[in-house]
Design a protein around this motif. Sequence first.
Motif: not given
Length: 119
Positions: A24-25, A65, A67
């Motif tokens: 997940k980010s 964020y 990723e």
Amino acid sequence: MRRDVFQAIADPTRREIIHMLAGKSLNLNAVAENFDVSRPAISKHIKILTECGLVTINRQGRERYCEAKLEKLNEISHWVEQYKKFWETKLDALELYLDELQKKNKINKKRRKHDRKKH
């Protein structure tokens, strides 16, 4: 400095970051909380991962964020694959050689056993 995927995975912290982001980010703070190093140290690792193309950073409001971009790991897979074929060929040849030796040993044992019975 040009960086590549091999530099990214050379460090265990970066490998762990990739592993975390594969699921997940996460924002930078969430990544940093998982390590016993400073936030600037994690930021440096993230920067290297970004330069290598394994991580992208997206802004969402005030948060950044991270990723994972795991497609870049295919470079490593392709590189390893060529050596895998090389070693499979070598190991197959070794297996054939060892099988031959075992057969010869069995034949020699039978001959010795048979010779002992004659005497």
